[in-house]
Design a protein around this motif. Structure first.
Motif, PDB file in Angstrom:
ATOM      1  N   PHE A 129       0.805  -1.227   0.000  1.00 17.62           N
ATOM      2  CA  PHE A 129       0.000   0.000   0.000  1.00 17.62           C
ATOM      3  C   PHE A 129       0.837   1.276   0.000  1.00 17.62           C
ATOM      4  O   PHE A 129       1.901   1.323   0.609  1.00 17.62           O
ATOM      5  CB  PHE A 129      -0.898  -0.010   1.233  1.00 17.62           C
ATOM      6  N   ASN A 130       0.319   2.334  -0.665  1.00 16.78           N
ATOM      7  CA  ASN A 130       0.990   3.626  -0.675  1.00 16.78           C
ATOM      8  C   ASN A 130       0.530   4.498   0.495  1.00 16.78           C
ATOM      9  O   ASN A 130      -0.643   4.885   0.551  1.00 16.78           O
ATOM     10  CB  ASN A 130       0.705   4.375  -1.975  1.00 16.78           C
ATOM     11  N   GLU A 131       1.456   4.802   1.395  1.00 18.38           N
ATOM     12  CA  GLU A 131       1.179   5.680   2.539  1.00 18.38           C
ATOM     13  C   GLU A 131      -0.154   5.353   3.209  1.00 18.38           C
ATOM     14  O   GLU A 131      -1.036   6.218   3.332  1.00 18.38           O
ATOM     15  CB  GLU A 131       1.285   7.158   2.123  1.00 18.38           C
ATOM     16  N   ALA A 171       6.893  -4.343   1.703  1.00 12.90           N
ATOM     17  CA  ALA A 171       5.909  -3.972   2.732  1.00 12.90           C
ATOM     18  C   ALA A 171       5.173  -2.690   2.338  1.00 12.90           C
ATOM     19  O   ALA A 171       5.639  -1.938   1.477  1.00 12.90           O
ATOM     20  CB  ALA A 171       6.637  -3.760   4.062  1.00 12.90           C
ATOM     21  N   PRO A 172       4.046  -2.390   2.981  1.00 12.94           N
ATOM     22  CA  PRO A 172       3.397  -1.098   2.744  1.00 12.94           C
ATOM     23  C   PRO A 172       4.396   0.052   2.948  1.00 12.94           C
ATOM     24  O   PRO A 172       5.213   0.011   3.877  1.00 12.94           O
ATOM     25  CB  PRO A 172       2.301  -1.075   3.825  1.00 12.94           C
ATOM     26  N   ALA A 173       4.337   1.048   2.067  1.00 18.91           N
ATOM     27  CA  ALA A 173       5.259   2.193   2.123  1.00 18.91           C
ATOM     28  C   ALA A 173       4.615   3.290   2.961  1.00 18.91           C
ATOM     29  O   ALA A 173       3.814   4.073   2.458  1.00 18.91           O
ATOM     30  CB  ALA A 173       5.548   2.702   0.716  1.00 18.91           C
ATOM     31  N   VAL A 174       4.954   3.326   4.246  1.00 19.52           N
ATOM     32  CA  VAL A 174       4.358   4.335   5.125  1.00 19.52           C
ATOM     33  C   VAL A 174       5.029   5.693   4.918  1.00 19.52           C
ATOM     34  O   VAL A 174       6.088   5.785   4.289  1.00 19.52           O
ATOM     35  CB  VAL A 174       4.453   3.902   6.614  1.00 19.52           C
ATOM     36  N   THR A 175       4.417   6.746   5.439  1.00 18.64           N
ATOM     37  CA  THR A 175       5.015   8.081   5.353  1.00 18.64           C
ATOM     38  C   THR A 175       6.265   8.132   6.234  1.00 18.64           C
ATOM     39  O   THR A 175       6.482   7.256   7.072  1.00 18.64           O
ATOM     40  CB  THR A 175       4.043   9.173   5.863  1.00 18.64           C
ATOM     41  N   GLY A 176       7.054   9.173   6.070  1.00 16.73           N
ATOM     42  CA  GLY A 176       8.250   9.343   6.899  1.00 16.73           C
ATOM     43  C   GLY A 176       7.941   9.874   8.295  1.00 16.73           C
ATOM     44  O   GLY A 176       8.855  10.054   9.100  1.00 16.73           O
ATOM     45  N   ALA A 177       6.675  10.103   8.616  1.00 12.29           N
ATOM     46  CA  ALA A 177       6.287  10.635   9.931  1.00 12.29           C
ATOM     47  C   ALA A 177       6.323   9.527  10.985  1.00 12.29           C
ATOM     48  O   ALA A 177       6.262   8.352  10.652  1.00 12.29           O
ATOM     49  CB  ALA A 177       4.880  11.223   9.842  1.00 12.29           C
ATOM     50  N   PRO A 178       6.404   9.897  12.279  1.00 12.41           N
ATOM     51  CA  PRO A 178       6.387   8.870  13.339  1.00 12.41           C
ATOM     52  C   PRO A 178       5.142   7.970  13.268  1.00 12.41           C
ATOM     53  O   PRO A 178       5.219   6.788  13.600  1.00 12.41           O
ATOM     54  CB  PRO A 178       6.395   9.695  14.631  1.00 12.41           C
TER      55      PRO A 178
END
Ligand SMILES: *[C@@H]1O[C@H](CO)[C@@H](O)[C@H](O)[C@H]1NC(C)=O
Ligand SMILES: *[C@@H]1O[C@H](CO)[C@@H](O)[C@H](O)[C@H]1NC(C)=O
Ligand SMILES: *[C@@H]1O[C@H](CO)[C@@H](O)[C@H](O)[C@H]1NC(C)=O
Ligand SMILES: *[C@@H]1O[C@H](CO)[C@@H](O)[C@H](O)[C@H]1NC(C)=O
Ligand SMILES: *[C@@H]1O[C@H](CO)[C@@H](O)[C@H](O)[C@H]1NC(C)=O
Ligand SMILES: *[C@@H]1O[C@H](CO)[C@@H](O)[C@H](O)[C@H]1NC(C)=O
Length: 305
Positions: free
Chosen positions: A104-106, A143-150
């Protein structure tokens, strides 16, 4: 993802780096076939990879660059939907060279281009459609590509836990204790120091997963000069660190001028001599980028990452 048009400054030309087999293209959408030709005519790029936030290849790139399919967001019926699995298996059966897929994207982002998927739903889809692609075809799973935020780190940890819960409730029928992945894609918008420390944190947290990709990154809120310095530092660093497997830079602005010519950053990325061309800002360029948020696949520009 977010994009702020940088202020416009003339900066020193970049010096061409050595070619990198890690570099790929993040294809947001094609502006024109002529822009596509900059990448697809280039035999130095044959064998490189691209993704386009979708499960099917971009027609102009088909059979020229290696396509990496992505499931952008959750299907409406996550418990039963098999369309991503079916689409990818059809590509493989047609003879397309599919080595990797992206999750998944973000999913932790619910605005500005994020797919806003819960960790539980994403884990369900992973078990249903992704792990079978690996089992049946040997495809490697990003894996899902999460945002760079915590919040991205929290989402990813929850996602692994949700997979573990599915395994526990099904009596542990598979060989994995959580979500099976081969590499972790990361996104980063900020400065070079921040990128290096973000990647170090992922590498330190997931010591059992030895490969990282960076599928979106750029210097955020930067002048052209700062963007060039960032490109210089980050391309060299990503080429050098062993756990970095692939990367793709986000944003057409630093790579192509409005007239579809390579900028210095675009030339550096393609391992070409400096062009001296600088992107000329205009209301229309800025409007194009402003139109990006939330409209994956609809924005009208190309980007090379
Ligand atoms: C790409 O190749 C085609 C066919 O050879 C040619 O007509 C076109 O001008 C080339 N475009 C670029 C941007 O190199
Ligand atoms: C298939 O794609 C992979 C990954 O991009 C690449 O390493 C490999 O060389 C490709 N194989 C062929 C036959 O093109
Ligand atoms: C578990 O591992 C065995 C041996 O490596 C393999 O044959 C089997 O297909 C795996 N099962 C699943 C569900 O991945
Ligand atoms: C890898 O490590 C993470 C963090 O410790 C964990 O959540 C995950 O279950 C592990 N994955 C596998 C396949 O062991
Ligand atoms: C990545 O993590 C591994 C395992 O902890 C470690 O040995 C390695 O030094 C780390 N790599 C970098 C570049 O920090
Ligand atoms: C990029 O790196 C090269 C080689 O280290 C250097 O000569 C050049 O000045 C750098 N450019 C910028 C804008 O940092």
């Amino acid at each position: 993802m977010r994009y702020i048009a940088p202020a416009l400054l003339v900066a020193a030309p970049l010096v061409a780096a050595t070619a990198s087999s890690k570099r790929g293209l993040c294809v947001v959408s094609t502006e024109t076939s002529q822009d596509d030709a900059i990448w697809t005519n280039d035999t130095d790029l044959s064998g490189t990879w691209y993704y386009n936030y979708a499960a099917v290849p971009t027609p102009d790139y088909k059979n020229k660059l290696n396509f990496v399919p992505m499931l952008w967001g959750a299907p409406e019926d996550p418990a039963n939907d098999m369309s991503f699995y079916n689409t990818v298996s059809n590509l493989i059966q047609e003879g397309q060279n599919i080595t990797y897929v992206l999750g998944f994207n973000e999913p932790d982002g619910c605005s500005s281009g994020g797919s806003c998927v819960s960790a539980a739903t994403a884990a369900q889809v992973w078990k249903k459609q992704f792990e079978p692609l690996k089992r049946d075809f040997g495809v490697k799973l990003g894996a899902p590509a999460v945002t760079g935020a915590p919040t991205g780190f929290n989402w990813l940890a929850n996602w692994f836990s949700e997979c573990a819960a599915i395994e526990a409730s099904s009596g542990g029928s598979s060989n994995t204790t959580s979500c099976e992945v081969d590499f972790i894609p990361a996104h980063w918008y900020g400065n070079f120091g921040g990128l290096a420390s973000h990647l170090g944190q992922i590498n330190g947290t997931y010591q059992n997963i030895s490969a990282i990709w960076v599928t979106e990154f750029a210097c955020a809120d930067c002048t052209l000069e700062d963007s060039q310095t960032f490109a210089n530092q980050s391309f060299e660093y990503l080429d050098r660190i062993p756990y970095m497997q692939k990367y793709s830079y986000f944003g057409a602005f630093p790579l192509l001028t409005e007239k579809g010519k390579l900028t210095d950053i675009g030339a550096l990325y393609l391992n070409k001599a400096s062009t001296g061309a600088i992107p000329h800002g205009s209301a229309s360029t800025i409007a194009k980028f402003a139109g990006w948020g939330g409209l994956v696949g609809a924005a009208v520009f190309w980007s090379l990452l």
